[in-house]
Design an enzyme around this catalytic site. Structure first.
Site, PDB file in Angstrom:
ATOM      1  N   GLY A 399       0.905  -1.041   0.113  1.00 36.93           N
ATOM      2  CA  GLY A 399      -0.015   0.000  -0.014  1.00 36.93           C
ATOM      3  C   GLY A 399       0.820   1.178   0.168  1.00 36.93           C
ATOM      4  O   GLY A 399       2.126   1.182  -0.063  1.00 36.93           O
ATOM      5  N   VAL A 404       3.706  -5.405   3.433  1.00 31.14           N
ATOM      6  CA  VAL A 404       3.365  -6.067   4.755  1.00 31.14           C
ATOM      7  C   VAL A 404       3.715  -7.595   4.195  1.00 31.14           C
ATOM      8  O   VAL A 404       3.490  -8.167   3.493  1.00 31.14           O
ATOM      9  CB  VAL A 404       1.934  -6.356   5.394  1.00 31.14           C
ATOM     10  CG1 VAL A 404       1.710  -7.130   6.371  1.00 31.14           C
ATOM     11  CG2 VAL A 404       1.351  -4.570   5.543  1.00 31.14           C
ATOM     12  N   ASP A 515      -8.124   6.398   8.205  1.00 32.15           N
ATOM     13  CA  ASP A 515      -8.311   5.700   6.967  1.00 32.15           C
ATOM     14  C   ASP A 515      -9.287   4.465   7.011  1.00 32.15           C
ATOM     15  O   ASP A 515      -8.843   3.254   6.737  1.00 32.15           O
ATOM     16  CB  ASP A 515      -6.738   5.055   6.718  1.00 32.15           C
ATOM     17  CG  ASP A 515      -6.855   4.778   5.156  1.00 32.15           C
ATOM     18  OD1 ASP A 515      -7.520   5.127   4.275  1.00 32.15           O
ATOM     19  OD2 ASP A 515      -5.778   4.205   4.799  1.00 32.15           O
TER      20      ASP A 515
END
Length: 720
Positions: A399, A404, A515
């Site tokens: 992202g 990740v 977010d």
């Protein structure tokens, strides 16, 4: 034709003689005894003349012949000897073989009727037939057997039929076409031999031949079968045995015979050559006289009894010393470079640790005096090992904030490792404050941060691993394993609202997520919702009502009021949650180019449908039939309130949670916990007394992207 046969026999004899005719310096016979008969060497225990042989069985008579080549006879077995095997002086080879003439067995051959016997009887002698011999049959229509004391132990058949003639190699080997060969069974040590020949088809005529020979009739030694009926003799390999147990020494090696008691076969040890049956007959080989006999190369060869040794010359010693010194120097330089590289890596890690706020983290956690959970600091080696050096195959997602990876710690715990893209130095203090604050959050619907690593160029965060994908995937890429029913969707909405309400109001320092979207809602193995990705989340002082930051978020979820004012409040998270509710209701994506331009945003699309009373038309087809219409309408009205352009008209996250919890509790037939007044426990987040939070107010900055407004967050900083 007879001349060709004689030539063949001469060739076979010469091959056997030449194999062992190498000149040798060691004695073959006893002293004062002849060791040759013509061109054939005669080794002891055989001998020519009285007192030159071991016993009468080994007596050799050297008889002159008309063709000027003497004949060697063994009177006791009435056979002529063709040669003796003198062994290989450079290996431990058994020195006990010799070769005799043996007549062929004929049947039905008009030219050889007088030579029909092939029997051999060695009983009582120290000789026996070697297993290296092969039983051979020649001719068409031949069925031959090897007989031993009346028993047929080996046999084969020959024919002249076209079916075998077409076989590859039929004309150059004994495979059944006019010729066949069979090996003798091993370990029999036969002393009696005879051959029997029969016709395969009695009505057919033809010449049949059978014999024993040490030669394999193939290749260059192959004789056309038609010529064999004119042959008189072939050669057989015999071996002998003696009682020589007293002979074994450092130079002589004798091994016992399995079938005959007190019988031995002897050879010279490696490094010796000669006749092992003569006392002192095995003599040392001087390997240094011939470079091919030693492996010293440029080194000096020194002969010793039974072997040799290689000694280094001064140039060789000097060369070896220099080579060893050079190798040690190279090895030392390699160790030095390795240690220097290790020192540089350690120094760089310390530099990154200090630059990334490691000392500040240690200072702030020391103020807490163990009253709260300490943030675990991982080493870079720990996380490299956990993620297989951040292998691309371990990537869970990427992202705007970073990548990740899935990892496994040394204790076997599965974790999610977030490797951020960048972090400005002026934001480090605020970053450390956020790590401490988030690490103390303990809510069943919030992904827990386990620790961080500050030894890398950009800090790395470690979270608990959530295995069951995110809400976006389940909504827009459905699977049969987990159908997204209305009941499940309502439960997820309630759990997310519970988590956001907890962050906004149940902690001493409110935290705004900033977010909220379906990709940041993860589902665990029990399909429980977990709010994740606090990459741009911020805390705010208890007496403040909003944050002033650079605009960040994801298009489709961002509060329009926040876009205009740069002021982010708890109601901005409420707006994003309202879009999430619509996503659960409709199954639509937050932004779609398939919709008209004015309703490409899901919020606008939903509000237009509500105004025109078309809610049922935009509901997800997967829940239309089984959903409770009253519940759907109540959730839709709640979502419309969350999307109010004026933030003051929006409910708080606490209100949203109470409303959703009431619906879910009513559905389950129980009373809402919120109605009963069971509120969230007010969690005190401990912060160092010296720390207070204030925020700068920069201008609006919006990324030029059609789908994302991700930018670097403005972190809170320490006031002086």
């Amino acid at each position: 034709m007879g001349v060709d046969v004689k030539r063949f026999l001469v060739v076979m004899l010469l091959l056997r003689i030449c194999e062992y005719a190498a000149a040798s310096t060691f004695p073959l016979a006893l002293r004062n005894c002849s060791d040759h008969c013509g061109n054939v060497s005669v080794p002891y225990p055989f001998g020519i003349g009285k007192g030159c042989y071991k016993n009468k069985w080994f007596e050799i008579v050297c008889k002159s012949s008309s063709d000027q080549q003497p004949i060697l006879l063994l009177p006791r077995i009435r056979r002529a000897v063709t040669s003796f095997n003198l062994g290989d002086p450079f290996s431990i080879s058994v020195y006990n073989k010799f070769y005799i003439q043996s007549p062929l067995k004929h049947s039905g051959c008009p030219n050889r009727d007088g030579y029909s016997s092939s029997s051999l009887n060695l009983k009582g002698s120290p000789f026996f037939i070697s297993e290296n011999n092969k039983f051979t049959a020649v001719g068409c229509n031949n069925k031959a057997f090897m007989n031993v004391t009346g028993l047929q132990i080996v046999g084969c058949e020959t024919t002249c039929g076209n079916e075998i003639r077409s076989y590859k190699g039929a004309n150059t080997s004994c495979v059944g076409y006019k010729c066949c060969q069979m090996t003798i069974p091993p370990l029999l040590q036969l002393q009696v031999f005879d051959a029997t020949v029969e016709k395969l088809e009695p009505n057919k005529q033809g010449c049949q031949v059978a014999f024993l020979t040490q030669f394999t009739l193939s290749g260059s030694l192959f004789t056309p079968p038609e010529l064999m009926e004119y042959s008189e003799y072939t050669t057989i390999e015999l071996e002998w045995r003696l009682d020589l147990s007293y002979m074994t020494s450092k130079r002589v090696l004798c091994k016992g015979n399995t079938f005959f008691e007190d019988s031995y076969q002897c050879s010279c040890h490696n490094g010796y050559e000669g006749n092992p049956y003569i006392p002192g007959g095995c003599q040392d080989i001087d390997e240094c006289r011939d470079p091919h006999l030693n492996k010293c190369g440029k080194r000096k060869c020194v002969n010793v009894l039974g072997s040799y040794r290689c000694e280094k010359t001064w140039p060789a010693i000097l060369s070896g010393t220099l080579s060893s010194g050079l190798l040690l120097l190279i090895f030392g330089m390699w160790l030095l470079c390795k240690a220097n590289r290790k020192r540089k890596v350690a120094k760089q890690k310390r530099k990154f640790f200090q630059r990334n706020g490691g000392l500040l983290l240690q200072q702030q956690t020391s103020f807490l005096h163990g009253s709260v959970n300490r943030t675990k600091v991982f080493s870079s080696n720990d996380l490299e090992n956990a993620t297989d050096r951040f292998n691309a195959s371990r990537i869970l997602g990427q992202g705007g904030q970073g990548t990740v990876y899935k990892g496994m710690l040394e204790d076997g715990m599965i974790v999610a490792v977030k490797k951020s893209k960048a972090l400005k130095e002026e934001n480090l203090e605020e970053f450390i404050n956020e790590i401490i604050l988030l690490s103390q959050i303990n809510h069943r619907n919030v992904v827990k941060i386990l620790g961080c690593c500050l030894e890398t160029e950009v800090p790395i965060l470690v979270y608990e691993f959530i295995p069951n994908r995110n809400l976006f995937d389940h909504l827009h890429n459905p699977s049969e394993d987990f159908p997204m029913s209305w009941e499940v969707r309502l439960c997820i909405a309630c759990e997310v609202a519970d988590a956001l309400s907890y962050l906004h109001s149940a902690v001493s320092i409110p935290i705004y997520h900033r977010d909220v979207k379906s990709t940041n809602i993860l589902l665990d193995e029990k399909h429980r919702a977990k709010v994740s990705d606090f990459g741009i989340s911020r805390s705010v002082a208890i007496d403040d009502t909003h944050l002033t930051t650079i605009v960040q978020g994801t298009i489709g979820y961002v509060d329009p009021e926040y876009l205009q004012s740069n002021h982010f409040t708890g109601k901005s998270d409420v707006y994003s949650f309202g879009v999430l509710l619509i996503e659960l209701l409709t199954g639509e994506k937050p932004v779609s180019l398939l919709r008209r331009q004015e309703v490409r945003m899901l919020g606008a699309y939903f509000l237009e449908a509500m105004r025109n009373d078309r809610l049922h038309e935009i509901l997800d087809a997967r829940i239309k039939e089984e959903c409770d219409r009253e519940e759907v309408l109540a959730v839709a009205k709640l979502a419309r309130r969350c999307l109010s352009l004026n933030s003051e008209h929006r409910p708080t996250m606490r209100d949203v949670f109470i409303e959703l919890d009431r619906m879910q509790s009513k559905r389950k037939g129980t009373q809402s916990q919120a109605q009963n007044g069971e509120e969230h426990a007010h969690i005190q987040i401990a912060m160092p007394e010296s720390m207070s939070l204030s925020y700068s107010s920069p201008n609006i900055v919006v990324e030029n992207s059609s789908f994302s407004l991700d930018t670097k967050p403005l972190m809170p900083h320490k006031t002086q």
